[in-house]
Design a protein around this motif. Structure first.
Motif, short mmCIF file in Angstrom:
data_model
loop_
_atom_site.label_atom_id
_atom_site.label_comp_id
_atom_site.label_asym_id
_atom_site.label_seq_id
_atom_site.Cartn_x
_atom_site.Cartn_y
_atom_site.Cartn_z
N GLY A 54 -2.47 -1.35 -11.71
CA GLY A 54 -3.27 -2.31 -12.45
C GLY A 54 -2.58 -2.67 -13.75
O GLY A 54 -2.00 -1.80 -14.42
N LEU A 97 -6.05 -6.74 -14.04
CA LEU A 97 -7.31 -6.17 -14.51
C LEU A 97 -7.70 -6.78 -15.85
O LEU A 97 -6.85 -7.08 -16.69
N GLU A 102 -10.35 -1.68 -16.30
CA GLU A 102 -9.35 -0.73 -15.81
C GLU A 102 -9.91 0.66 -15.56
O GLU A 102 -9.46 1.38 -14.67
N ALA A 105 -11.65 0.65 -12.21
CA ALA A 105 -10.65 0.38 -11.16
C ALA A 105 -9.87 1.65 -10.82
O ALA A 105 -9.56 1.90 -9.66
N SER A 114 -3.14 2.75 -13.72
CA SER A 114 -3.29 1.57 -14.57
C SER A 114 -2.24 1.59 -15.67
O SER A 114 -2.08 2.59 -16.38
#
Length: 355
Positions: A54, A97, A102, A105, A114
């Motif tokens: 991400g 993102l 984030e 996610a 991320s």
């Protein structure tokens, strides 16, 4: 110890275990394994054949080039990770993102890691189901402002409105500044960075606050009168250690991310580049030979390839090479290294011992 004390101690242990819920007693994972019932991240990565990273799309850090290929500083760190765990730097899948998306996610497994330019803070560490890796970019808070018609800075005047992305450390620092009576400013928050930027460019706000590097790379790329803009450090000293995040359910995956980043730091500090890594693998110091040979037995315990560090450096470069081509002297942005230098050169990048 005699047999009676042993029996008493064993009985006490059984009694204590009986107080635990049945599932708590049954689901005791090994120290290095993922949470019970959750497939290890490395196993998922090997199954699908790509590392899902991400990112926040910001110039220099992550963007698509003219051919639609993801490029940038954070993208290259993702590529180094893919080289380390899969042997192929381009075996990546980039997911864009928006903040603070984030955290969910990562925790929900939408991405494996991320690199979305997130600052490591105590509150975030304690609140979200994520683990932070080593800081990979040290920044400070900055403020961009429109100059007044007479050329003076809007920041030198009285009241003004500052646009900020909501829920960020930037907003928290500004609120502290204003609450302390140090600036007669007003904050206008927006759901994300693009909204705050759009409001600033529309002159709805006299100033815009975010990480200094983000302001420095983003604003010159936009159709805005650069002579009417200024970018300065925020009035309060700030620290913005941007760090990768992984799910806190998988210790081995975090170890793979952590040590890949450390390998990039150490390679630069020791002068190991993508061009000379093969030579250094044979003639370098004992630590460099250990780094580039990968310590295969130890690497296997962390889920890494036997030649993981070598592949990361050869295919992507050391930390300095990644920085310079995306953000520094070889990029359009010409960012100074500042604290993003090895500790032996006065910076903050430091790797534990590879042994």
């Amino acid at each position: 110890m005699g047999s009676r004390p042993v029996a008493v101690a064993f009985g006490l242990l059984l009694a204590l275990r009986s107080l635990l819920p049945a599932d708590a007693v049954a689901a005791q994972p090994d120290a290095g394994s993922a949470r019970a019932g959750v497939r290890p991240v490395l196993a998922e990565i090997e199954r699908r054949g790509v590392v899902r990273c991400g990112v926040s799309f910001n110039p220099g850090f992550a963007a698509n080039d003219g051919g639609g290929r993801p490029v940038g500083f954070m993208v290259d760190l993702c590529r180094a990770l893919a080289a380390a765990v899969l042997g192929k730097a381009d075996a990546i899948e980039i997911r864009r993102l928006s903040k603070p998306q984030e955290f969910a996610a990562v925790a929900d497994g939408e991405v494996d890691v991320s690199f979305a330019q997130t600052s490591w803070t105590l509150t975030r560490d304690a609140t979200y189901a994520v683990d932070f890796g080593p800081p990979i970019f040290y920044d400070v808070q900055g403020i961009a402002a429109w100059r007044l018609p007479d050329g003076r800075s809007a920041l030198d005047g009285g009241e003004l409105t500052v646009c900020v992305p909501a829920g960020t450390t930037t907003q928290a620092e500004l609120e502290t500044l204003i609450a302390g009576g140090k600036r007669p400013w007003k904050i206008r928050s927006f759901p994300g960075w693009p909204d705050a930027l759009e409001a600033f460019l529309s002159r709805d706000c006299a100033a815009l606050s975010a990480d200094r590097a983000l302001l420095t790379t983003a604003l010159p790329m936009l159709d805005a009168p650069q002579e009417a803009l200024e970018i300065v450090d925020a009035p309060l000293p700030s620290r913005e250690p941007l760090a990768p995040m992984t799910p806190n359910s998988d210790r081995m995956w975090m170890a793979a991310v952590r040590w890949t980043m450390f390998a990039l730091f150490l390679a630069e500090d020791a002068g190991v580049t993508g061009a000379n890594a093969n030579f250094q693998r044979i003639t370098g110091s004992s630590e460099m030979r250990r780094l580039l040979s990968g310590l295969p037995d130890v690497a296997a315990k962390a889920g890494l390839r036997p030649d993981w560090a070598y592949q990361a450096v050869v295919q992507v470069g050391n930390y300095g090479e990644i920085f310079e081509r995306n953000l520094g002297s070889r990029s359009p942005f010409k960012l100074e290294r500042g604290p993003n230098r090895p500790w032996t050169q006065g910076g903050l990048l430091y790797a534990p011992v590879f042994q």
